[in-house]
Scaffold this motif. Structure first.
Motif, PDB file in Angstrom:
ATOM      1  N   ALA A  12       0.818  -1.230   0.000  1.00  0.00           N
ATOM      2  CA  ALA A  12       0.000   0.000   0.000  1.00  0.00           C
ATOM      3  C   ALA A  12       0.842   1.266   0.000  1.00  0.00           C
ATOM      4  CB  ALA A  12      -0.928  -0.009   1.214  1.00  0.00           C
ATOM      5  N   ASN A  13       2.148   1.132  -0.155  1.00  0.00           N
ATOM      6  CA  ASN A  13       3.010   2.313  -0.058  1.00  0.00           C
ATOM      7  C   ASN A  13       3.136   3.087  -1.356  1.00  0.00           C
ATOM      8  OD1 ASN A  13       4.433  -0.254  -0.553  1.00  0.00           O
ATOM      9  ND2 ASN A  13       6.179   1.049  -0.985  1.00  0.00           N
ATOM     10  N   ARG A  14       2.777   2.462  -2.480  1.00  0.00           N
ATOM     11  CA  ARG A  14       2.891   3.191  -3.753  1.00  0.00           C
ATOM     12  C   ARG A  14       1.961   2.559  -4.778  1.00  0.00           C
ATOM     13  NH1 ARG A  14       7.031   0.430  -7.152  1.00  0.00           N
ATOM     14  NH2 ARG A  14       8.090  -1.110  -5.869  1.00  0.00           N
ATOM     15  N   ALA A  35       3.249  -2.388   4.177  1.00  0.00           N
ATOM     16  CA  ALA A  35       4.367  -2.217   3.241  1.00  0.00           C
ATOM     17  C   ALA A  35       5.576  -2.940   3.806  1.00  0.00           C
ATOM     18  CB  ALA A  35       4.676  -0.737   3.052  1.00  0.00           C
ATOM     19  N   ARG A  36       6.500  -3.254   2.919  1.00  0.00           N
ATOM     20  CA  ARG A  36       7.701  -3.960   3.377  1.00  0.00           C
ATOM     21  C   ARG A  36       8.580  -3.071   4.252  1.00  0.00           C
ATOM     22  NH1 ARG A  36       9.982  -7.101  -1.862  1.00  0.00           N
ATOM     23  NH2 ARG A  36       9.667  -5.116  -2.934  1.00  0.00           N
ATOM     24  N   ASP A  37       8.626  -1.804   3.914  1.00  0.00           N
ATOM     25  CA  ASP A  37       9.526  -0.878   4.602  1.00  0.00           C
ATOM     26  C   ASP A  37       8.739  -0.092   5.657  1.00  0.00           C
ATOM     27  OD1 ASP A  37      11.479   0.943   5.303  1.00  0.00           O
ATOM     28  OD2 ASP A  37      10.991   2.284   3.625  1.00  0.00           O
ATOM     29  N   CYS A  80      -5.414  -8.007  -1.944  1.00  0.00           N
ATOM     30  CA  CYS A  80      -4.090  -8.585  -2.220  1.00  0.00           C
ATOM     31  C   CYS A  80      -3.549  -7.908  -3.474  1.00  0.00           C
ATOM     32  CB  CYS A  80      -4.200 -10.094  -2.403  1.00  0.00           C
ATOM     33  SG  CYS A  80      -4.689 -10.943  -0.896  1.00  0.00           S
ATOM     34  N   ASN A  81      -2.787  -6.867  -3.233  1.00  0.00           N
ATOM     35  CA  ASN A  81      -2.301  -6.023  -4.329  1.00  0.00           C
ATOM     36  C   ASN A  81      -0.810  -6.190  -4.580  1.00  0.00           C
ATOM     37  OD1 ASN A  81      -2.119  -3.283  -5.921  1.00  0.00           O
ATOM     38  ND2 ASN A  81      -0.690  -3.080  -4.218  1.00  0.00           N
ATOM     39  N   ALA A  82      -0.045  -6.529  -3.547  1.00  0.00           N
ATOM     40  CA  ALA A  82       1.417  -6.598  -3.683  1.00  0.00           C
ATOM     41  C   ALA A  82       1.774  -7.494  -4.854  1.00  0.00           C
ATOM     42  CB  ALA A  82       2.038  -7.140  -2.399  1.00  0.00           C
ATOM     43  N   GLY A 151       6.544 -15.591 -16.584  1.00  0.00           N
ATOM     44  CA  GLY A 151       6.376 -15.891 -15.159  1.00  0.00           C
ATOM     45  C   GLY A 151       5.255 -15.046 -14.571  1.00  0.00           C
ATOM     46  N   TYR A 152       5.226 -13.777 -14.959  1.00  0.00           N
ATOM     47  CA  TYR A 152       4.188 -12.861 -14.469  1.00  0.00           C
ATOM     48  C   TYR A 152       2.814 -13.344 -14.929  1.00  0.00           C
ATOM     49  CZ  TYR A 152       1.658  -8.483 -13.709  1.00  0.00           C
ATOM     50  OH  TYR A 152       0.750  -7.524 -13.295  1.00  0.00           O
ATOM     51  N   SER A 153       2.686 -13.662 -16.216  1.00  0.00           N
ATOM     52  CA  SER A 153       1.396 -14.108 -16.750  1.00  0.00           C
ATOM     53  C   SER A 153       0.910 -15.371 -16.035  1.00  0.00           C
ATOM     54  CB  SER A 153       1.503 -14.395 -18.249  1.00  0.00           C
ATOM     55  OG  SER A 153       1.879 -13.242 -18.944  1.00  0.00           O
ATOM     56  N   ARG A 184      -4.205  -1.079 -17.793  1.00  0.00           N
ATOM     57  CA  ARG A 184      -2.809  -0.594 -17.810  1.00  0.00           C
ATOM     58  C   ARG A 184      -2.743   0.705 -17.014  1.00  0.00           C
ATOM     59  NH1 ARG A 184       0.312  -2.896 -21.940  1.00  0.00           N
ATOM     60  NH2 ARG A 184       1.535  -1.017 -22.124  1.00  0.00           N
ATOM     61  N   VAL A 185      -2.240   0.582 -15.809  1.00  0.00           N
ATOM     62  CA  VAL A 185      -2.291   1.688 -14.852  1.00  0.00           C
ATOM     63  C   VAL A 185      -0.903   2.320 -14.725  1.00  0.00           C
ATOM     64  CG1 VAL A 185      -2.911   2.343 -12.510  1.00  0.00           C
ATOM     65  CG2 VAL A 185      -4.101   0.429 -13.624  1.00  0.00           C
ATOM     66  N   ARG A 186      -0.861   3.649 -14.770  1.00  0.00           N
ATOM     67  CA  ARG A 186       0.411   4.377 -14.708  1.00  0.00           C
ATOM     68  C   ARG A 186       1.035   4.271 -13.311  1.00  0.00           C
ATOM     69  NH1 ARG A 186      -1.901   7.817 -17.232  1.00  0.00           N
ATOM     70  NH2 ARG A 186      -2.394   9.278 -15.599  1.00  0.00           N
ATOM     71  N   THR A 187       2.025   3.393 -13.182  1.00  0.00           N
ATOM     72  CA  THR A 187       2.738   3.207 -11.896  1.00  0.00           C
ATOM     73  C   THR A 187       4.197   2.895 -12.240  1.00  0.00           C
ATOM     74  OG1 THR A 187       2.404   0.810 -11.897  1.00  0.00           O
ATOM     75  CG2 THR A 187       0.676   2.134 -10.842  1.00  0.00           C
ATOM     76  N   ASP A 188       4.995   2.645 -11.207  1.00  0.00           N
ATOM     77  CA  ASP A 188       6.388   2.256 -11.454  1.00  0.00           C
ATOM     78  C   ASP A 188       6.445   0.987 -12.296  1.00  0.00           C
ATOM     79  OD1 ASP A 188       7.047   4.356  -9.871  1.00  0.00           O
ATOM     80  OD2 ASP A 188       7.656   3.157  -8.128  1.00  0.00           O
TER      81      ASP A 188
HETATM   82  N1  NAP Z   1       0.219  -1.123 -13.281  1.00  0.00           N
HETATM   83  C1  NAP Z   1      -0.472  -1.904 -14.082  1.00  0.00           C
HETATM   84  O1  NAP Z   1      -0.743  -1.571 -15.260  1.00  0.00           O
HETATM   85  C2  NAP Z   1      -0.993  -3.232 -13.609  1.00  0.00           C
HETATM   86  C3  NAP Z   1      -1.775  -3.991 -14.499  1.00  0.00           C
HETATM   87  C4  NAP Z   1      -2.297  -5.208 -14.073  1.00  0.00           C
HETATM   88  C5  NAP Z   1      -2.044  -5.635 -12.769  1.00  0.00           C
HETATM   89  N2  NAP Z   1      -1.257  -4.891 -11.920  1.00  0.00           N
HETATM   90  C6  NAP Z   1      -1.030  -5.407 -10.573  1.00  0.00           C
HETATM   91  O2  NAP Z   1      -1.376  -4.418  -9.629  1.00  0.00           O
HETATM   92  C7  NAP Z   1      -0.605  -4.610  -8.425  1.00  0.00           C
HETATM   93  C8  NAP Z   1       0.065  -3.297  -8.055  1.00  0.00           C
HETATM   94  O3  NAP Z   1       0.944  -2.944  -9.118  1.00  0.00           O
HETATM   95  P1  NAP Z   1       1.501  -1.477  -9.349  1.00  0.00           P
HETATM   96  O4  NAP Z   1       1.318  -1.181 -10.771  1.00  0.00           O
HETATM   97  O5  NAP Z   1       0.972  -0.542  -8.312  1.00  0.00           O
HETATM   98  O6  NAP Z   1       3.047  -1.774  -9.109  1.00  0.00           O
HETATM   99  P2  NAP Z   1       4.182  -1.053  -8.272  1.00  0.00           P
HETATM  100  O7  NAP Z   1       4.031   0.414  -8.340  1.00  0.00           O
HETATM  101  O8  NAP Z   1       5.439  -1.683  -8.712  1.00  0.00           O
HETATM  102  O9  NAP Z   1       3.845  -1.489  -6.761  1.00  0.00           O
HETATM  103  C9  NAP Z   1       4.033  -2.804  -6.340  1.00  0.00           C
HETATM  104  C10 NAP Z   1       3.773  -2.861  -4.853  1.00  0.00           C
HETATM  105  O10 NAP Z   1       3.930  -4.215  -4.418  1.00  0.00           O
HETATM  106  C11 NAP Z   1       4.799  -4.202  -3.307  1.00  0.00           C
HETATM  107  N3  NAP Z   1       5.490  -5.473  -3.128  1.00  0.00           N
HETATM  108  C12 NAP Z   1       6.314  -6.130  -3.981  1.00  0.00           C
HETATM  109  N4  NAP Z   1       6.771  -7.255  -3.417  1.00  0.00           N
HETATM  110  C13 NAP Z   1       6.222  -7.313  -2.178  1.00  0.00           C
HETATM  111  C14 NAP Z   1       6.303  -8.228  -1.097  1.00  0.00           C
HETATM  112  N5  NAP Z   1       7.068  -9.333  -1.161  1.00  0.00           N
HETATM  113  N6  NAP Z   1       5.590  -7.983   0.039  1.00  0.00           N
HETATM  114  C15 NAP Z   1       4.821  -6.872   0.131  1.00  0.00           C
HETATM  115  N7  NAP Z   1       4.729  -5.944  -0.834  1.00  0.00           N
HETATM  116  C16 NAP Z   1       5.418  -6.180  -1.972  1.00  0.00           C
HETATM  117  C17 NAP Z   1       5.765  -3.062  -3.569  1.00  0.00           C
HETATM  118  O11 NAP Z   1       6.447  -2.725  -2.385  1.00  0.00           O
HETATM  119  P3  NAP Z   1       7.945  -2.076  -2.390  1.00  0.00           P
HETATM  120  O12 NAP Z   1       7.750  -0.597  -2.548  1.00  0.00           O
HETATM  121  O13 NAP Z   1       8.510  -2.478  -1.073  1.00  0.00           O
HETATM  122  O14 NAP Z   1       8.685  -2.686  -3.544  1.00  0.00           O
HETATM  123  C18 NAP Z   1       4.769  -2.017  -4.047  1.00  0.00           C
HETATM  124  O15 NAP Z   1       4.109  -1.438  -2.961  1.00  0.00           O
HETATM  125  C19 NAP Z   1       0.377  -5.738  -8.752  1.00  0.00           C
HETATM  126  O16 NAP Z   1      -0.138  -6.951  -8.258  1.00  0.00           O
HETATM  127  C20 NAP Z   1       0.404  -5.760 -10.273  1.00  0.00           C
HETATM  128  O17 NAP Z   1       0.773  -7.013 -10.780  1.00  0.00           O
HETATM  129  C21 NAP Z   1      -0.738  -3.714 -12.325  1.00  0.00           C
END
Ligand code: NAP
Length: 227
Positions: A12-14, A35-37, A80-82, A151-153, A184-188
């Motif tokens: 939930a940190n980003r 969050a992990r940190d 469950c988002n991580a 692997g992701y898929s 497709r969400v704008r994130t890291d």
């Molecule tokens: N962005 C997209 O377009 C998209 C599309 C489809 C699905 N998703 C899914 O949406 C979710 C969130 O993605 P996002 O785009 O927000 O990605 P992101 O910005 O990379 O954020 C990923 C988050 O997961 C956390 N995380 C990773 N490993 C972890 C662990 N072992 N334990 C706890 N937290 C952990 C990260 O924490 P740290 O900061 O500590 O690394 C971060 O908070 C993911 O499941 C992703 O697969 C995203």
């Protein structure tokens, strides 16, 4: 069920997780921001306001999950988002299996661990909402997977399978379990994404607060999603 509901959001940190935590706070839920940190957990919860409380959680750490379960009185909503995307730009014949293994540990087993920890008490209380953040790389519940991040898929496809099994087990208990494809969400993870995290979060929060009789075992995609 009466009283303020408690939601737990992983990662939930980003990104999407942070936006979902913020949206659930706006909807008057008490939100456990994990969050992990520890510093980013604290900073995020402080930013989100008095409805949010920080907790350290690495979803791959069984002891941490067990301690968190003992510490929290109850959780009504679990998101469950991580997640990690480690094997982009590879293919099934070249993907390093160490990366695939780590992806499965976080995306599949991490979510499964949280589900095992928190769903039983939801069932006992007769109400719960569980959202597993999936992906369009899975071709919903069948069809061809996206091979450019194999692997992701696979991890998200397995998460869809887990969703259907958990939903079947929760049928009739008051607990609804669904997978969401946020698009497709704008994130890291997806800097070129067209959808703002806040918009994705509104849809995810809708699924996290479904009314009685809402979808159970669905793969829910917002209509404007392009994935
Ligand atoms: N962005 C997209 O377009 C998209 C599309 C489809 C699905 N998703 C899914 O949406 C979710 C969130 O993605 P996002 O785009 O927000 O990605 P992101 O910005 O990379 O954020 C990923 C988050 O997961 C956390 N995380 C990773 N490993 C972890 C662990 N072992 N334990 C706890 N937290 C952990 C990260 O924490 P740290 O900061 O500590 O690394 C971060 O908070 C993911 O499941 C992703 O697969 C995203």
């Amino acid at each position: 069920m009466t009283g303020q509901r408690t939601a737990l959001v992983t990662g939930a940190n980003r990104g999407i997780g942070r936006a979902v935590a913020a949206e659930l706070c706006r909807r008057d839920l008490r939100v456990v921001v994990t969050a992990r940190d520890p510093r980013t957990a604290q900073a995020t919860a402080a930013d989100l306001g008095p409805g949010a409380c920080p907790h350290v959680l690495d979803v791959t750490d069984p002891t941490g999950v067990m301690l968190l379960r003992k510490e929290l009185e109850h959780v009504d909503v679990l998101v469950c988002n991580a997640g990690v995307l480690l094997d982009g730009r590879t293919d099934p014949l070249s993907a390093p299996l160490a990366l695939v293994e780590e992806t499965l540990r976080v995306n599949l087993l991490g979510s499964w661990r949280l589900a095992q920890a928190f769903i039983p008490s939801m069932i006992r209380r007769g109400w719960g909402r569980v959202v597993l953040i999936s992906s369009g790389t899975t071709a919903e519940f069948g069809g061809a997977l996206f091979g450019g991040a194999p692997g992701y898929s696979l991890s998200k496809s397995a998460l869809n399978g887990l969703t259907t099994m958990l939903a079947a087990q929760c049928e009739g208990t008051g607990v609804l379990v669904n997978a969401v494809n946020p698009g497709r969400v704008r994130t890291d993870m997806m800097p070129s994404g067209q959808i703002a995290a806040e918009d994705a979060a509104r849809f995810i929060a809708d699924v996290a607060t479904l009314p009685v009789g809402g979808s159970n075992g669905g793969f829910l995609t917002e209509k404007r999603s392009h994935v």
